[in-house]
Design a protein around this motif. Sequence first.
Motif, PDB file in Angstrom:
ATOM      1  N   GLY A   1       0.818  -1.153   0.040  1.00 45.07           N
ATOM      2  CA  GLY A   1       0.058  -0.151  -0.039  1.00 45.07           C
ATOM      3  C   GLY A   1       0.624   1.248  -0.024  1.00 45.07           C
ATOM      4  O   GLY A   1       1.937   1.344  -0.274  1.00 45.07           O
ATOM      5  N   THR A   2       0.053   2.364   0.141  1.00 38.99           N
ATOM      6  CA  THR A   2       0.997   3.715   0.336  1.00 38.99           C
ATOM      7  C   THR A   2       1.632   3.502   1.773  1.00 38.99           C
ATOM      8  O   THR A   2       1.207   2.761   2.588  1.00 38.99           O
ATOM      9  CB  THR A   2       0.002   4.795   0.145  1.00 38.99           C
ATOM     10  N   THR A   3       2.446   4.614   2.106  1.00 43.05           N
ATOM     11  CA  THR A   3       3.156   4.474   3.273  1.00 43.05           C
ATOM     12  C   THR A   3       2.033   5.076   4.410  1.00 43.05           C
ATOM     13  O   THR A   3       1.967   4.471   5.483  1.00 43.05           O
ATOM     14  CB  THR A   3       4.039   5.734   3.396  1.00 43.05           C
ATOM     15  N   LYS A   4       0.982   5.803   4.065  1.00 46.38           N
ATOM     16  CA  LYS A   4      -0.064   5.971   4.918  1.00 46.38           C
ATOM     17  C   LYS A   4      -0.910   4.836   5.235  1.00 46.38           C
ATOM     18  O   LYS A   4      -1.237   4.627   6.447  1.00 46.38           O
ATOM     19  CB  LYS A   4      -0.782   7.239   4.424  1.00 46.38           C
ATOM     20  N   GLN A   5      -1.163   3.990   4.160  1.00 45.06           N
ATOM     21  CA  GLN A   5      -1.872   2.828   4.409  1.00 45.06           C
ATOM     22  C   GLN A   5      -1.284   1.965   5.445  1.00 45.06           C
ATOM     23  O   GLN A   5      -1.531   1.154   6.264  1.00 45.06           O
ATOM     24  CB  GLN A   5      -2.445   2.258   3.250  1.00 45.06           C
ATOM     25  N   ALA A   6       0.028   1.782   4.840  1.00 46.00           N
ATOM     26  CA  ALA A   6       0.982   0.749   5.621  1.00 46.00           C
ATOM     27  C   ALA A   6       0.988   1.057   7.252  1.00 46.00           C
ATOM     28  O   ALA A   6       0.662   0.214   8.076  1.00 46.00           O
ATOM     29  CB  ALA A   6       2.284   0.708   5.254  1.00 46.00           C
ATOM     30  N   LYS A   7       1.083   2.339   7.616  1.00 42.14           N
ATOM     31  CA  LYS A   7       1.211   2.961   8.808  1.00 42.14           C
ATOM     32  C   LYS A   7      -0.173   2.481   9.621  1.00 42.14           C
ATOM     33  O   LYS A   7       0.042   1.835  10.856  1.00 42.14           O
ATOM     34  CB  LYS A   7       1.383   4.384   9.023  1.00 42.14           C
ATOM     35  N   HIS A   8      -1.191   2.813   8.938  1.00 44.24           N
ATOM     36  CA  HIS A   8      -2.472   2.500   9.554  1.00 44.24           C
ATOM     37  C   HIS A   8      -2.822   1.074   9.570  1.00 44.24           C
ATOM     38  O   HIS A   8      -3.437   0.517  10.785  1.00 44.24           O
ATOM     39  CB  HIS A   8      -3.493   3.316   8.843  1.00 44.24           C
ATOM     40  N   ALA A   9      -2.457   0.320   8.790  1.00 40.43           N
ATOM     41  CA  ALA A   9      -2.565  -1.382   8.606  1.00 40.43           C
ATOM     42  C   ALA A   9      -1.857  -1.857   9.934  1.00 40.43           C
ATOM     43  O   ALA A   9      -2.383  -2.598  10.613  1.00 40.43           O
ATOM     44  CB  ALA A   9      -2.244  -1.847   7.595  1.00 40.43           C
ATOM     45  N   MET A  10      -0.562  -1.424  10.369  1.00 44.23           N
ATOM     46  CA  MET A  10       0.190  -1.899  11.390  1.00 44.23           C
ATOM     47  C   MET A  10      -0.646  -1.684  12.455  1.00 44.23           C
ATOM     48  O   MET A  10      -0.533  -2.578  13.568  1.00 44.23           O
ATOM     49  CB  MET A  10       1.602  -1.584  11.221  1.00 44.23           C
ATOM     50  N   ARG A  11      -0.800  -0.393  12.861  1.00 40.99           N
ATOM     51  CA  ARG A  11      -1.528   0.064  14.077  1.00 40.99           C
ATOM     52  C   ARG A  11      -3.047  -0.815  14.295  1.00 40.99           C
ATOM     53  O   ARG A  11      -3.155  -0.930  15.425  1.00 40.99           O
ATOM     54  CB  ARG A  11      -2.023   1.721  14.088  1.00 40.99           C
ATOM     55  N   CYS A  12      -3.564  -1.133  13.217  1.00 38.24           N
ATOM     56  CA  CYS A  12      -4.928  -1.576  13.167  1.00 38.24           C
ATOM     57  C   CYS A  12      -4.902  -2.937  13.582  1.00 38.24           C
ATOM     58  O   CYS A  12      -5.390  -3.697  14.447  1.00 38.24           O
ATOM     59  CB  CYS A  12      -5.567  -1.413  11.857  1.00 38.24           C
ATOM     60  N   LEU A  13      -3.594  -3.820  13.112  1.00 37.04           N
ATOM     61  CA  LEU A  13      -3.422  -5.291  13.473  1.00 37.04           C
ATOM     62  C   LEU A  13      -2.986  -5.088  14.883  1.00 37.04           C
ATOM     63  O   LEU A  13      -3.283  -6.041  15.594  1.00 37.04           O
ATOM     64  CB  LEU A  13      -2.251  -5.730  12.639  1.00 37.04           C
ATOM     65  N   HIS A  14      -2.159  -4.203  15.128  1.00 37.31           N
ATOM     66  CA  HIS A  14      -1.691  -4.369  16.486  1.00 37.31           C
ATOM     67  C   HIS A  14      -2.618  -4.283  17.792  1.00 37.31           C
ATOM     68  O   HIS A  14      -2.511  -4.905  18.658  1.00 37.31           O
ATOM     69  CB  HIS A  14      -0.676  -2.966  16.937  1.00 37.31           C
ATOM     70  N   VAL A  15      -3.892  -3.391  17.633  1.00 42.82           N
ATOM     71  CA  VAL A  15      -4.795  -3.366  18.568  1.00 42.82           C
ATOM     72  C   VAL A  15      -5.942  -4.415  18.338  1.00 42.82           C
ATOM     73  O   VAL A  15      -6.796  -4.836  19.315  1.00 42.82           O
ATOM     74  CB  VAL A  15      -5.367  -2.067  18.727  1.00 42.82           C
ATOM     75  N   ASN A  16      -6.098  -4.964  17.428  1.00 39.08           N
ATOM     76  CA  ASN A  16      -7.119  -5.864  16.841  1.00 39.08           C
ATOM     77  C   ASN A  16      -6.808  -7.204  16.842  1.00 39.08           C
ATOM     78  O   ASN A  16      -7.838  -8.047  16.952  1.00 39.08           O
ATOM     79  CB  ASN A  16      -7.944  -5.310  15.774  1.00 39.08           C
ATOM     80  N   ILE A  17      -5.708  -7.837  16.945  1.00 36.47           N
ATOM     81  CA  ILE A  17      -5.380  -9.333  16.927  1.00 36.47           C
ATOM     82  C   ILE A  17      -4.505  -9.676  18.187  1.00 36.47           C
ATOM     83  O   ILE A  17      -3.538  -8.957  18.667  1.00 36.47           O
ATOM     84  CB  ILE A  17      -4.907  -9.418  15.427  1.00 36.47           C
ATOM     85  N   ALA A  18      -4.763 -11.019  18.361  1.00 37.97           N
ATOM     86  CA  ALA A  18      -4.047 -11.354  19.647  1.00 37.97           C
ATOM     87  C   ALA A  18      -2.540 -12.018  19.073  1.00 37.97           C
ATOM     88  O   ALA A  18      -1.703 -12.106  19.438  1.00 37.97           O
ATOM     89  CB  ALA A  18      -4.794 -12.413  20.156  1.00 37.97           C
ATOM     90  N   ASN A  19      -2.717 -12.747  17.834  1.00 34.72           N
ATOM     91  CA  ASN A  19      -1.344 -13.181  17.375  1.00 34.72           C
ATOM     92  C   ASN A  19      -0.549 -12.330  16.502  1.00 34.72           C
ATOM     93  O   ASN A  19      -0.125 -12.827  15.486  1.00 34.72           O
ATOM     94  CB  ASN A  19      -1.616 -14.767  16.542  1.00 34.72           C
ATOM     95  N   GLN A  20      -0.276 -11.343  17.161  1.00 34.03           N
ATOM     96  CA  GLN A  20       0.496 -10.204  16.383  1.00 34.03           C
ATOM     97  C   GLN A  20       1.838 -10.709  16.045  1.00 34.03           C
ATOM     98  O   GLN A  20       2.377 -10.265  15.054  1.00 34.03           O
ATOM     99  CB  GLN A  20       0.582  -8.944  17.534  1.00 34.03           C
TER     100      GLN A  20
END
Length: 125
Positions: free
Chosen positions: A46-65
Amino acid sequence: DSQDHNVSAMVLCILTFIGKYRSLETEFAHITTQLVPICERLATEGTTKQAKHAMRCLHVNIANQEEVFSKILESLKENLVTSSPHCRTSIVTLGHMALLLPERFTHPIKNVVSRKIVKELLLKV
């Protein structure tokens, strides 16, 4: 196309905000099974902005980070070449991975940075 990038980044922001209070994985597991592959793709292509938000989203929403982040880290290695259109996105994703899970990814990220970024990108130029 630029508008699509902004919309997807905003959707990820909203999902991250929700995840800070209640993980999507615990509340809506069916959504998470669809969200994880999308975030993995945005973190690598994705774009750099999408990448940043994707990583943050994964971090707070999944257990198997660790499992998901490790998979992303492996995917990033291919893009850490100047000829890749996703090189900058991969560097941003590496930075967010180091920021979000420093205790787990410090050593692997140091290896990637020294081998791929310093030796192959900076020293060649």
